[in-house]
Design a protein around this motif. Structure first.
Motif, PDB file in Angstrom:
ATOM      1  N   SER A 153      50.410  35.687  31.233  1.00 42.48           N
ATOM      2  CA  SER A 153      49.287  35.925  32.014  1.00 42.48           C
ATOM      3  C   SER A 153      48.017  36.385  31.220  1.00 42.48           C
ATOM      4  CB  SER A 153      49.430  37.063  32.902  1.00 42.48           C
ATOM      5  OG  SER A 153      50.798  36.845  33.371  1.00 42.48           O
TER       6      SER A 153
ATOM      7  N   ALA B   4      44.433  34.096  30.488  1.00 41.81           N
ATOM      8  CA  ALA B   4      43.233  34.864  30.887  1.00 41.81           C
ATOM      9  C   ALA B   4      42.305  34.671  29.262  1.00 41.81           C
ATOM     10  CB  ALA B   4      43.367  36.422  31.201  1.00 41.81           C
TER      11      ALA B   4
ATOM     12  N   LEU C   4      34.869  30.128  40.017  1.00 38.02           N
ATOM     13  CA  LEU C   4      34.879  31.373  40.207  1.00 38.02           C
ATOM     14  C   LEU C   4      33.265  32.023  40.403  1.00 38.02           C
ATOM     15  CD1 LEU C   4      37.089  32.337  37.249  1.00 38.02           C
ATOM     16  CD2 LEU C   4      37.632  32.662  39.679  1.00 38.02           C
TER      17      LEU C   4
ATOM     18  N   MET D 207      32.727  31.640  44.180  1.00 36.00           N
ATOM     19  CA  MET D 207      33.501  32.791  44.811  1.00 36.00           C
ATOM     20  C   MET D 207      32.583  34.198  44.737  1.00 36.00           C
ATOM     21  SD  MET D 207      36.109  31.539  46.098  1.00 36.00           S
ATOM     22  CE  MET D 207      37.225  32.871  46.785  1.00 36.00           C
TER      23      MET D 207
ATOM     24  N   LYS E 231      34.212  43.064  52.154  1.00 35.26           N
ATOM     25  CA  LYS E 231      34.411  42.580  50.710  1.00 35.26           C
ATOM     26  C   LYS E 231      36.079  42.479  50.230  1.00 35.26           C
ATOM     27  CE  LYS E 231      29.929  42.680  49.812  1.00 35.26           C
ATOM     28  NZ  LYS E 231      29.508  41.402  49.913  1.00 35.26           N
ATOM     29  N   LYS E 232      36.805  42.901  51.123  1.00 32.14           N
ATOM     30  CA  LYS E 232      38.466  42.893  50.815  1.00 32.14           C
ATOM     31  C   LYS E 232      39.018  41.641  51.533  1.00 32.14           C
ATOM     32  CE  LYS E 232      39.082  46.258  48.342  1.00 32.14           C
ATOM     33  NZ  LYS E 232      39.574  46.266  46.925  1.00 32.14           N
TER      34      LYS E 232
ATOM     35  N   VAL F 133      34.566  38.041  33.618  1.00 33.68           N
ATOM     36  CA  VAL F 133      35.388  37.293  34.753  1.00 33.68           C
ATOM     37  C   VAL F 133      36.917  37.022  34.313  1.00 33.68           C
ATOM     38  CG1 VAL F 133      35.748  35.169  36.028  1.00 33.68           C
ATOM     39  CG2 VAL F 133      33.382  36.163  35.628  1.00 33.68           C
ATOM     40  N   ALA F 134      37.160  36.652  32.978  1.00 38.03           N
ATOM     41  CA  ALA F 134      38.422  36.508  32.335  1.00 38.03           C
ATOM     42  C   ALA F 134      39.311  37.782  32.343  1.00 38.03           C
ATOM     43  CB  ALA F 134      38.263  35.862  30.889  1.00 38.03           C
TER      44      ALA F 134
ATOM     45  N   ILE G 131      40.532  38.685  35.977  1.00 37.67           N
ATOM     46  CA  ILE G 131      41.665  38.064  36.848  1.00 37.67           C
ATOM     47  C   ILE G 131      43.060  38.437  36.092  1.00 37.67           C
ATOM     48  CG2 ILE G 131      39.912  36.046  37.355  1.00 37.67           C
ATOM     49  CD1 ILE G 131      41.393  34.555  35.323  1.00 37.67           C
ATOM     50  N   ILE G 132      42.973  39.077  35.073  1.00 37.89           N
ATOM     51  CA  ILE G 132      44.505  39.422  34.393  1.00 37.89           C
ATOM     52  C   ILE G 132      45.437  39.974  35.325  1.00 37.89           C
ATOM     53  CG2 ILE G 132      45.514  40.762  32.477  1.00 37.89           C
ATOM     54  CD1 ILE G 132      43.234  39.956  30.692  1.00 37.89           C
TER      55      ILE G 132
ATOM     56  N   LEU H 227      46.823  37.553  37.466  1.00 39.05           N
ATOM     57  CA  LEU H 227      47.503  36.574  36.874  1.00 39.05           C
ATOM     58  C   LEU H 227      48.875  37.358  36.665  1.00 39.05           C
ATOM     59  CD1 LEU H 227      45.345  34.947  34.137  1.00 39.05           C
ATOM     60  CD2 LEU H 227      46.541  33.670  36.209  1.00 39.05           C
TER      61      LEU H 227
ATOM     62  N   LEU I 150      44.794  30.648  44.449  1.00 36.60           N
ATOM     63  CA  LEU I 150      44.512  31.729  45.249  1.00 36.60           C
ATOM     64  C   LEU I 150      44.500  32.788  44.624  1.00 36.60           C
ATOM     65  CD1 LEU I 150      46.406  30.723  48.702  1.00 36.60           C
ATOM     66  CD2 LEU I 150      43.944  30.320  48.014  1.00 36.60           C
TER      67      LEU I 150
ATOM     68  N   VAL J 260      43.891  33.644  41.312  1.00 36.22           N
ATOM     69  CA  VAL J 260      42.806  33.895  40.431  1.00 36.22           C
ATOM     70  C   VAL J 260      41.224  33.797  41.216  1.00 36.22           C
ATOM     71  CG1 VAL J 260      41.465  32.456  38.627  1.00 36.22           C
ATOM     72  CG2 VAL J 260      43.936  32.614  38.402  1.00 36.22           C
ATOM     73  N   TYR J 261      41.162  33.072  42.005  1.00 40.91           N
ATOM     74  CA  TYR J 261      39.883  33.076  42.789  1.00 40.91           C
ATOM     75  C   TYR J 261      39.526  34.167  43.543  1.00 40.91           C
ATOM     76  CZ  TYR J 261      38.712  28.034  41.066  1.00 40.91           C
ATOM     77  OH  TYR J 261      38.461  26.988  40.310  1.00 40.91           O
ATOM     78  N   PHE J 262      40.701  34.562  44.264  1.00 41.72           N
ATOM     79  CA  PHE J 262      40.383  35.558  45.138  1.00 41.72           C
ATOM     80  C   PHE J 262      40.537  37.003  44.244  1.00 41.72           C
ATOM     81  CE2 PHE J 262      42.047  33.590  49.234  1.00 41.72           C
ATOM     82  CZ  PHE J 262      40.794  33.576  49.651  1.00 41.72           C
TER      83      PHE J 262
ATOM     84  N   SER K 117      39.421  37.320  41.321  1.00 36.22           N
ATOM     85  CA  SER K 117      38.171  37.551  40.569  1.00 36.22           C
ATOM     86  C   SER K 117      37.325  38.418  41.193  1.00 36.22           C
ATOM     87  CB  SER K 117      37.536  36.291  39.876  1.00 36.22           C
ATOM     88  OG  SER K 117      36.995  35.648  41.056  1.00 36.22           O
ATOM     89  N   ILE K 118      37.253  38.257  42.584  1.00 29.78           N
ATOM     90  CA  ILE K 118      36.377  39.111  43.361  1.00 29.78           C
ATOM     91  C   ILE K 118      36.839  40.236  44.298  1.00 29.78           C
ATOM     92  CG2 ILE K 118      34.347  37.209  43.414  1.00 29.78           C
ATOM     93  CD1 ILE K 118      35.859  36.791  46.008  1.00 29.78           C
ATOM     94  N   GLY K 119      38.034  40.192  43.841  1.00 28.42           N
ATOM     95  CA  GLY K 119      38.701  41.605  44.727  1.00 28.42           C
ATOM     96  C   GLY K 119      39.054  41.411  46.315  1.00 28.42           C
ATOM     97  N   ILE K 120      39.231  40.103  46.601  1.00 23.60           N
ATOM     98  CA  ILE K 120      39.712  39.713  47.936  1.00 23.60           C
ATOM     99  C   ILE K 120      41.265  40.155  47.937  1.00 23.60           C
ATOM    100  CG2 ILE K 120      39.976  38.036  49.528  1.00 23.60           C
ATOM    101  CD1 ILE K 120      37.437  38.770  49.916  1.00 23.60           C
ATOM    102  N   THR K 121      41.705  40.921  48.817  1.00 26.59           N
ATOM    103  CA  THR K 121      43.227  41.176  49.067  1.00 26.59           C
ATOM    104  C   THR K 121      43.817  40.494  50.313  1.00 26.59           C
ATOM    105  OG1 THR K 121      42.584  43.401  49.653  1.00 26.59           O
ATOM    106  CG2 THR K 121      43.511  43.058  47.637  1.00 26.59           C
TER     107      THR K 121
END
Lengths: 205, 178
Positions: free
Chosen positions: A36, A40, A111, A114, A124-125, B42-43, B46-47, B50, B135, B137-139, B141-145
């Motif tokens: 991972s 990244a 990204l 997004m 935001k969640k 951004v990288a 996402i860790i 990931l 999903l 990675v994209y979610f 990166s902006i903290g969507i749960t």
């Protein structure tokens, strides 16, 4: 997602016990975590490059120009996002990069999209309709040229690897259109406040 | 020709953007570095996501659960006339791109270039994107749960893609085998 995460791990541990593979699990955790971070970190450089290029494209109006070209489609797909938003142009850019098989370019731009969609998002969640639509387009993986697959085929001595392009294109288009239609249908049923867990749990198995 | 398009696409896009920017008197160097600053952020963001997705999927694979799931589905696969060897691919396709490509390479080198299985597997891999990875990675990166219906959509589209691959491949490749 909470349930999927839980079940993936719980099932793995139960099966590892049954199969006598418990020692493999520790290894899997170690390797997975390591991989991972590698993924990244390998993204940082290429990410920086494309974010830089996209910023230039924004500043000189290219993104706005592309956005205008596709407004008729995006008006319908992303009806909650103001059509003069930068996100619309970037959605088009990200989609083109994906379609051309330029994954390295598509991810950073995606990204960024997004992030821009998040600004328009109230909670935001929780994923907005626009985000779900964008990701539906993304996960369907529309691609004009499946370059990696062709490379593998060529590698094993396939005489005419390009013959898979047309069937792949048909399949990918069908999946892509279905994804959009499904997302459009579900956004009416699956409102942000509803409980999502049960449906996902069933769906996973 | 196709190779040329894919290799020329990136340099051409970059050149086009830079040229338009220079003509419009955009300070390209400053703007580039300004945008590039976000790359690291951004990288790193996402860790965590990931790690969650990759660790759980590789645990699932290493525990033998994936194998047993494949075996359990074997009867169903025979019923719908799907070559059994594509089964791991069908399961792995939505979970991990690297694994899917690995399984595909394995099928391709094992059955050879002329086998129907190889062609079917190629179309399956070429027409898909790894839903779970995208999903996460994209979610992430902006903290969507709360993903709402995004996952269901992705999985349904994957299933439709597999069915379409089987139908289209049998139309394209099966008659020519005989």
């Amino acid at each position: 997602m909470n349930y999927i995460f839980y079940f993936l791990i719980a099932i793995s541990i139960i099966f590892a016990v049954i199969n006598g593979r418990l020692e493999n699990l520790g290894n899997a955790i170690l390797k997975g975590a390591d991989l991972s971070v590698k993924i990244a970190f390998s993204l940082i450089g290429i990410m920086a490059f494309w974010l830089g290029i996209v910023r230039i494209a924004e500043k000189c109006g290219i993104v706005k120009f592309i956005a205008k070209l596709i407004t008729p489609i995006t008006k319908w797909l992303f009806n909650e996002i103001p059509q003069d938003n930068e996100a619309i142009g970037n959605i088009a850019l990200s989609f083109s990069a994906n379609a051309l098989g330029l994954t390295n370019a598509a991810t950073p731009i995606g990204l960024k999209v997004m992030e821009e969609l998040q600004e328009e998002n109230k909670d935001k969640k929780t994923a907005s309709n626009a985000m779900c639509m964008f990701l539906a387009m993304n996960t369907a993986g529309f691609q004009i040229i499946p370059a990696t697959v062709i490379a593998v085929l060529a590698g094993i001595g396939y005489k005419n690897p390009t013959e898979i392009i047309v069937p792949t294109l048909i399949v990918t288009s069908i999946a892509f259109l279905s994804a959009i239609i499904i997302a459009k249908l579900l956004q009416k049923v699956w409102k942000p406040q509803t409980v999502e867990k049960e449906v996902k749990g069933v769906n996973y198995d | 020709m196709i190779n040329f398009i894919s290799t020329a696409a990136i340099p051409f896009i970059v050149l086009l953007i830079l040229t338009v920017a220079i003509i419009k008197k955009v300070p390209v160097y400053q703007e580039f570095t300004e945008g590039a600053k976000d790359g690291f952020k951004v990288a790193v963001n996402i860790i965590p996501y990931l790690v969650a997705i990759i660790v759980s999927v590789s645990m699932f694979r290493e525990s033998g659960a994936l194998e047993m799931l494949s075996n359990a589905c074997a009867g169903f696969f025979e019923m719908i006339k799907l070559p059994i060897d594509t089964l791991p691919l069908v399961i792995v396709r939505s979970l991990s791109g690297g694994a899917a490509l690995g399984v595909f390479s394995d099928i391709a080198s094992h059955f050879g270039p002329d086998a129907y299985v190889t062609k079917l597997a190629a179309v399956m891999v070429g027409s898909s994107e790894t839903t779970f990875y995208v999903l996460a990675v994209y979610f992430g990166s902006i903290g969507i749960t709360k993903y709402r219906y995004a996952l269901l959509t992705g999985i349904l589209a994957d299933i439709i893609g597999i069915v379409a691959a089987i139908l289209v491949c049998s139309m394209f490749f099966l008659p020519s085998i005989a």
